[in-house]
Design an enzyme around this catalytic site. Structure first.
Site, PDB file in Angstrom:
ATOM      1  N   LYS A 175       0.845  -1.197   0.000  1.00 26.10           N
ATOM      2  CA  LYS A 175       0.000   0.000   0.000  1.00 26.10           C
ATOM      3  C   LYS A 175       0.878   1.243   0.000  1.00 26.10           C
ATOM      4  O   LYS A 175       1.913   1.282   0.680  1.00 26.10           O
ATOM      5  CB  LYS A 175      -0.893  -0.030   1.247  1.00 26.10           C
ATOM      6  N   SER A 215      -9.336   1.389   2.990  1.00 24.52           N
ATOM      7  CA  SER A 215      -8.527   2.228   2.112  1.00 24.52           C
ATOM      8  C   SER A 215      -7.448   1.455   1.359  1.00 24.52           C
ATOM      9  O   SER A 215      -6.799   1.989   0.474  1.00 24.52           O
ATOM     10  CB  SER A 215      -7.873   3.338   2.940  1.00 24.52           C
ATOM     11  N   SER A 273      -9.783  -1.017   6.923  1.00 25.39           N
ATOM     12  CA  SER A 273      -9.149  -0.824   5.612  1.00 25.39           C
ATOM     13  C   SER A 273      -8.416  -2.029   5.056  1.00 25.39           C
ATOM     14  O   SER A 273      -8.056  -2.033   3.885  1.00 25.39           O
ATOM     15  CB  SER A 273      -8.189   0.369   5.678  1.00 25.39           C
TER      16      SER A 273
END
Length: 443
Positions: free
Chosen positions: A81, A156, A180
């Site tokens: 990420k 996310s 997330s």
């Protein structure tokens, strides 16, 4: 043969590398080629790290030949990420506010993974500054759901999930502040592990709410999650051998978790619970009023801390942000210190009650998300829909963050639905063992 590699678990790839059936360089090149040739690549990867990946793969290949592999995942290529610092490579956390930000050193978890021999393929797209459960990001890119390319993938850690679901990474590493890791895992039919706060280092990762931020894997199996947790924290993986549901006790959390739930995730959840029951689990129902009360505090707790971290940066260039996320940050701007501190004291009391009530169970179970992935175009054009769906997407997962639990989501077998297991803080090994048995029961 190389096409098969793209759908294997990270653990299976590691075993074949150890048996010298797979060359890590060829494996990494296969993943790089698959990513670079994929039509969704630019909506999933913010940037590739090809030179680093091939250098790391070559070192892994030498270790495989000499029998000196560093871990069960040595030589396996994974994604990261874009909030984990990568030395010499942009780390922008999905935000124009951090455009061209280049850190000098890797995040601690990336260092640990590299020392264990994992290969860094690149950085994946995410919700802006990690403050949304939807994965909608008109500033950089919106990753598509694997089951509906017109829908969001969940956030996310949106690109982390889709890099695995679209077979252009063997696993992804994300963060979970309110769901997330688990939301994009559920919506893309993956396994996702939310770790206990402070268990896995967040040093060198772009923060959102430091009191809630955690790091965890998005992957294809519970075994992968166990191996990846060990890599991230430099420990030994949980022992999953012989895991069984016989004699286990689980509790379906009925407080709040089924409010406004849609038909498909509800039906998928109860079907999954029946499968667990058939495999030997004893199933009870559980009511914890403190969960509802804690959820009522979540706005002040999350938004206030997030604005404290980012408010000054945001207000210096507010027009660089997607308005919905900017406004969500700003909702924490007027909180009084006494109200914030009172909310935390109150939450600590609720957590104590929660831990006492769940102590008799191997896991508390609930639907990972009460909704399916929402449509991208409607989210962009209908503000009320955006707010409603964002809050619902995160509602169930946020329970785990508020209560300090370890959390694991597994696919139910129905596309874009997940079943979530919550357990006491720092019980990841026990939770993963239970999850391995549940995974077998769910097929």
């Amino acid at each position: 043969m190389s096409e098969k590699w793209l759908t294997q678990t990270a653990s299976d790839l590691g075993r074949e590398i150890a048996a010298q059936k797979i060359d890590p360089v060829e494996l990494t090149q296969t993943y790089l080629d698959a990513a670079n040739g994929h039509p969704m690549k630019d909506r999933i990867y913010a940037r590739m790290t090809e030179t680093r990946a091939l250098t790391e793969a070559k070192a892994a290949a030498e270790r495989a030949k000499s029998g000196t592999l560093k871990s069960p995942l040595d030589g396996v290529p994974i994604s990261w990420k874009d909030l984990f610092d990568t030395a010499g490579v942009e780390t922008e956390a999905g935000s124009a506010l951090l455009k061209d930000r280049v850190p000098d050193a890797d995040a601690e978890v990336l260092k640990n993974a590299t020392e264990s021999g994992l290969v860094c393929l690149g950085k994946t797209h995410m919700s802006e500054l990690a403050f949304s459960g939807l994965g909608l990001n008109p500033v950089t890119a919106t990753s598509p759901c694997v089951n509906d390319h017109d829908a969001v993938s969940g956030g996310s850690s949106s690109g982390a999930a889709t890099s695995v679901a679209f077979n252009i990474a063997a696993a992804g590493i994300g963060s979970d502040t309110g769901g997330s890791v688990r939301i994009p895992s559920a919506w893309n039919d993956l396994v996702g592990l939310k770790t206990t706060i402070n268990r896995v280092s967040v040093a060198g990762s772009v923060p959102l709410c430091p009191k809630f931020d955690t790091v965890g894997p998005l992957c294809r199996s519970v075994e992968d999650a166990a191996h990846l947790l060990a890599v991230l924290e430099g420990s030994k993986p949980a022992d999953l051998a012989g895991a069984s549901l016989d004699g286990t006790r689980i509790a379906v959390l009925e407080t709040a978790a089924f409010d406004d739930i849609r038909d498909v995730p509800k039906a998928a959840f109860y079907s999954a619970v029946e499968a667990l029951k058939s495999a030997g689990a004893q199933v009870d129902t559980l009511h914890v009023p403190e969960v509802e009360q804690a959820l009522g505090l979540s706005g002040i707790l999350f938004a206030t801390e997030a604005y404290a971290v980012w408010g000054e940066t945001i207000e210096a260039n507010p027009n660089l942000m997607f308005a919905e996320i900017r406004d969500r940050f700003r909702s924490g701007s007027e909180t009084l210190a006494k109200d914030y501190l009172r909310a935390w004291r109150t939450l600590e009391g609720y957590k104590a009650v929660w831990e006492a009530k769940i102590s008799a169970y191997d896991a508390v179970v609930l639907p990972t998300s009460p909704i399916l992935p929402p449509n991208i175009e409607r989210l962009l054009t209908d503000s009320d829909y955006y707010v409603t769906e964002n809050l619902l997407a995160l509602r169930n997962t946020r329970i785990g963050n508020l209560m300090g639990s370890a959390g694991l989501t597994l696919p139910t077998g129905v596309p874009s639905t997940g079943i979530m297991f919550l357990s006491a803080p720092n019980s990841e090994e026990r939770l993963l063992r239970f999850g391995a048995a549940a995974e077998q029961a769910l097929g």
